[in-house]
Write an enzyme that holds these catalytic residues in place. Structure first.
Site, PDB file in Angstrom:
ATOM      1  N   ASP A 105     -10.752   2.894  -3.490  1.00  0.00           N
ATOM      2  CA  ASP A 105     -11.182   1.600  -2.936  1.00  0.00           C
ATOM      3  C   ASP A 105     -12.602   1.273  -3.388  1.00  0.00           C
ATOM      4  O   ASP A 105     -13.492   2.125  -3.358  1.00  0.00           O
ATOM      5  CB  ASP A 105     -11.205   1.651  -1.401  1.00  0.00           C
ATOM      6  CG  ASP A 105      -9.807   1.707  -0.811  1.00  0.00           C
ATOM      7  OD1 ASP A 105      -8.834   1.881  -1.568  1.00  0.00           O
ATOM      8  OD2 ASP A 105      -9.701   1.588   0.420  1.00  0.00           O
ATOM      9  N   ASP A 143       0.830  -1.209   0.000  1.00  0.00           N
ATOM     10  CA  ASP A 143       0.000   0.000   0.000  1.00  0.00           C
ATOM     11  C   ASP A 143       0.867   1.263   0.000  1.00  0.00           C
ATOM     12  O   ASP A 143       2.102   1.182   0.043  1.00  0.00           O
ATOM     13  CB  ASP A 143      -0.931  -0.047   1.225  1.00  0.00           C
ATOM     14  CG  ASP A 143      -2.251   0.671   0.965  1.00  0.00           C
ATOM     15  OD1 ASP A 143      -2.310   1.506   0.053  1.00  0.00           O
ATOM     16  OD2 ASP A 143      -3.224   0.405   1.699  1.00  0.00           O
TER      17      ASP A 143
HETATM   18  C1  GLA Z   1      -6.139   1.296   1.558  1.00  0.00           C
HETATM   19  C2  GLA Z   1      -6.241   0.288   0.421  1.00  0.00           C
HETATM   20  C3  GLA Z   1      -7.293  -0.744   0.761  1.00  0.00           C
HETATM   21  C4  GLA Z   1      -6.946  -1.438   2.071  1.00  0.00           C
HETATM   22  C5  GLA Z   1      -6.767  -0.407   3.173  1.00  0.00           C
HETATM   23  C6  GLA Z   1      -6.201  -1.029   4.443  1.00  0.00           C
HETATM   24  O1  GLA Z   1      -7.292   2.066   1.669  1.00  0.00           O
HETATM   25  O2  GLA Z   1      -6.530   0.929  -0.793  1.00  0.00           O
HETATM   26  O3  GLA Z   1      -7.421  -1.690  -0.276  1.00  0.00           O
HETATM   27  O4  GLA Z   1      -5.764  -2.180   1.880  1.00  0.00           O
HETATM   28  O5  GLA Z   1      -5.872   0.629   2.779  1.00  0.00           O
HETATM   29  O6  GLA Z   1      -6.025  -0.112   5.457  1.00  0.00           O
END
Ligand code: GLA
Length: 406
Positions: A218, A157
């Protein structure tokens, strides 16, 4: 700091094309904890739904025995919030001792014993998005730790980092993963980090160093959000088409099939579009408790074959008219196609289609054998002038596979 980057550059230059792990020849398939289980760390009052070794083991069991593994789902992936709040005394990452009492090596062995692979999550920044220790300044050590544990996929990430650094940091991590000698599929949020900080992405290096890459917000258990992602892929269609193929795929995020917030029709529309994108199929659902029709969708052999097609192409968005979109994807054998009508409208009785096959992509005079994928119904042989008549319901998709006749 500057010296670090100079050294990294030198190392990267020396290793040439770094990501050489032979993985993701077709889009990876599996399960990922995030959307369904989030950062639930309360195993005291919510023991069956918290991020823990128990949850991951249960998911692995279901993947292995309920037909998912046989259909191609392979990676069982833990997202954020598995970590202890501090590194150990040797600065190594460690899982939360209460929720993962037997450690990650144990969990990897367990998942492997079911014939599956284990994925894990970390972050290029100082902290993960959930606030746990990040990998910045520890890239090499963390890559080694993951390899020693037997990890098979790393989702990396981009929270708590400067996205200007992504183009150095992700290649560096890619190199360190390679150097471990263990094939670890590298799932990057590199372009997504750039998007969040209004930077443009160069997908050439992204594809060079990552097996799959997130480049949009997301996904949520909500069809509006899925439509937003499809819209983003439509807008950037010509660009994205250049970079999708065996070894590297765009990742529009998790599959919410089997979730709570979308109707069955919306779930099948997501499944259809993800297959058209040659997207990773990482379902985020509760495999212990899944509606039968969602399960059948996840196991639908026609949709899976479009997603897993060896060309790994990104579909072309051919047109959009009054909220109805036409997408066409080349598949094998050469000359064959997958076609999807995606209806973004949430009002009315749906869109009636009455179209000559040639007008929606079936232009080859040899003709096609056409199958409607959701029911598996054989629609017979189509020539370019054969009429396709159907209806695409609101927030739904209609999908056919058209195999070229010889
Ligand atoms: C980000 C990523 C998600 C998830 C969260 C975890 O938002 O884009 O897919 O992994 O972090 O905290």
């Amino acid at each position: 700091m500057l010296l670090n980057w100079i050294l990294l550059f030198a190392a990267l230059f020396a290793c040439g094309l770094c990501l050489d792990n032979g993985l993701a020849r077709t889009p990876p398939m599996g399960w990922l904890s995030w959307i369904r289980f989030g950062c639930n760390i309360d195993c005291v009052s919510d023991p069956d739904f918290c991020i823990s070794e128990k949850l991951i083991m249960q998911m692995a069991d279901h993947m292995a025995k309920d037909g998912y593994k046989d259909a191609g789902y392979e990676y069982v992936c833990i997202d954020d919030c598995w970590l202890a709040t501090e590194r150990d005394k040797n600065r190594r990452l460690q899982p939360d001792p209460k929720r993962f009492p037997r450690g990650m090596k144990f969990l990897a062995d367990y998942v492997h014993s079911r014939g599956l692979k284990l994925g894990i999550y970390e972050d290029f920044g100082t902290k993960t998005c959930g606030g746990y220790p990040g990998s910045e300044f520890y890239l090499q050590l963390d890559a080694q730790t993951f390899a020693e544990w037997g990890i098979d996929l790393l989702k990396f990430d981009t929270c708590h980092s400067d996205a200007h650094d992504n183009k150095y940091g992700y290649p560096a991590m890619s190199m360190y993963l390679n150097q471990t000698g263990r094939p670890i599929l590298f799932s990057c949020e590199w372009p997504y980090g750039e998007l969040q900080q209004n930077l443009s992405s160069d997908y050439g290096p992204v594809r060079q160093y990552c097996n799959i890459w997130r480049n949009d917000w997301d996904v949520m258990d909500d069809f509006k959000n899925v439509m937003g992602i499809v819209g983003f892929y439509g807008k950037n269609n010509e660009l994205f088409m250049k970079y999708s193929g065996p070894g590297g795929f765009f990742d529009p995020d998790q599959l919410i099939v089997g979730g709570i917030g979308m109707s069955h029709y919306q779930q099948r529309a997501q499944m259809a579009m993800w297959a058209m994108f040659s997207a990773p199929l990482l379902m985020s659902n509760d495999l212990r408790d899944i509606p039968e029709e969602a399960k059948q969708l996840l196991l639908n052999k026609y949709i899976l074959s479009v997603d897993q097609d060896p060309l790994g192409a990104m579909a072309t968005k051919v047109w959009e008219f009054k909220g109805l979109q036409l997408w066409v994807k080349p598949i094998m054998p050469k000359g064959s196609l997958a076609i999807v009508f995606f209806n973004t409208n949430a009002f009315g009785s749906g869109s009636a289609i009455s179209s000559a096959a040639g007008d929606i992509g079936m232009t080859d005079s040899r003709g096609y054998q056409v199958t409607e994928v959701f029911t598996g119904k054989d629609l017979g042989t189509f020539k370019p002038d054969t009429k396709l008549k159907t209806r695409v319901f609101t927030t739904d998709a209609y999908m056919i596979v058209c195999k070229i006749l010889s």
